[in-house]
Motif scaffolding. Structure first.
Motif, PDB file in Angstrom:
ATOM      1  N   ALA A 179       2.523   7.878  -5.488  1.00  0.00           N
ATOM      2  CA  ALA A 179       1.116   8.032  -5.093  1.00  0.00           C
ATOM      3  C   ALA A 179       0.181   7.571  -6.202  1.00  0.00           C
ATOM      4  CB  ALA A 179       0.836   9.491  -4.726  1.00  0.00           C
ATOM      5  N   ARG A 197       0.408   3.749  -6.458  1.00  0.00           N
ATOM      6  CA  ARG A 197       0.331   3.026  -5.184  1.00  0.00           C
ATOM      7  C   ARG A 197       1.594   2.167  -4.971  1.00  0.00           C
ATOM      8  NH1 ARG A 197      -4.734   2.833  -7.411  1.00  0.00           N
ATOM      9  NH2 ARG A 197      -6.352   3.933  -6.268  1.00  0.00           N
ATOM     10  N   SER A 198       2.726   2.806  -5.230  1.00  0.00           N
ATOM     11  CA  SER A 198       4.035   2.173  -5.043  1.00  0.00           C
ATOM     12  C   SER A 198       4.761   2.915  -3.930  1.00  0.00           C
ATOM     13  CB  SER A 198       4.883   2.299  -6.308  1.00  0.00           C
ATOM     14  OG  SER A 198       4.251   1.762  -7.421  1.00  0.00           O
TER      15      SER A 198
END
Length: 193
Positions: free
Chosen positions: A37, A40-41
């Motif tokens: 989170a 942003r993976s």
């Protein structure tokens, strides 16, 4: 060996996030979901690159070190030991020391973390430090029979643990330089050189 699909910049961003989360919540509360989170993976990407949380944490710690011992070769043991310290930022050293103290209990409770740290961080750095000491022996700076040769890593780690414990003060680059000159170099027989 992990498959690299991430750019060096993306890896650095990810490692920064892992260390930030470690400082915020500690190892036990850190999750791959939180790392995914924050960066942003996808978790799938994280698990594809690193087997799990222990490997990701150990790799982040290794890659975000201010200096790699394997890259140091000044031509003298004294110079090499001081070069280990010259890139240190005092505020970052204090944060990293707190981080390592926090990881201390997690290491004892989590054998997978202990194994990952040994394989990915401790053993490579210890090998580089041993190579540094061997070069000193080969150059004739250090006596090959000196019993302190096998304890340089222990002495250096001791400085990081002892000062906060005994003096309730953080380790600083100046303190480490004085420690190397007063403790490590004399133990190696380099006090008067």
């Amino acid at each position: 060996m992990r498959r690299t699909r991430l750019t060096p910049e993306r890896e650095a961003e990810l490692f920064d996030a892992v260390l930030a989360l470690l400082r915020e919540v500690g190892y036990d509360a850190l999750t791959m979901d939180a790392v995914a989170a924050r960066t942003r993976s996808s978790k799938a990407t994280l698990y594809r690159q690193w087997k799990g949380k222990p490997e990701l944490v150990a790799t982040a710690l290794r890659r975000k070190k201010p200096v790699s011992l394997a890259d140091i070769d000044t031509g003298s043991v004294r110079g090499d030991l001081h070069a280990m310290l010259c890139n240190a930022d005092e505020a970052e050293m204090e944060r990293d020391a707190a981080l390592m103290r926090g990881l201390g209990s997690a290491i004892h409770a989590n054998p997978d973390l202990h194994r990952a740290l040994r394989e990915l961080l401790i053993e490579p750095e210890a090998a580089a430090l041993d190579a540094m000491i061997r070069r000193g022996v080969d150059r004739g700076e250090l006596a090959p029979g000196n019993p302190a040769l096998g304890y340089v890593a222990h002495m250096m780690i001791g400085a990081f643990i002892a000062r906060p414990l005994i003096e309730d003060r953080p380790v600083s680059p100046d303190y480490l330089a004085r420690y190397v000159d007063a403790v490590v170099l004399p133990a190696l027989g380099l006090a008067d050189r």
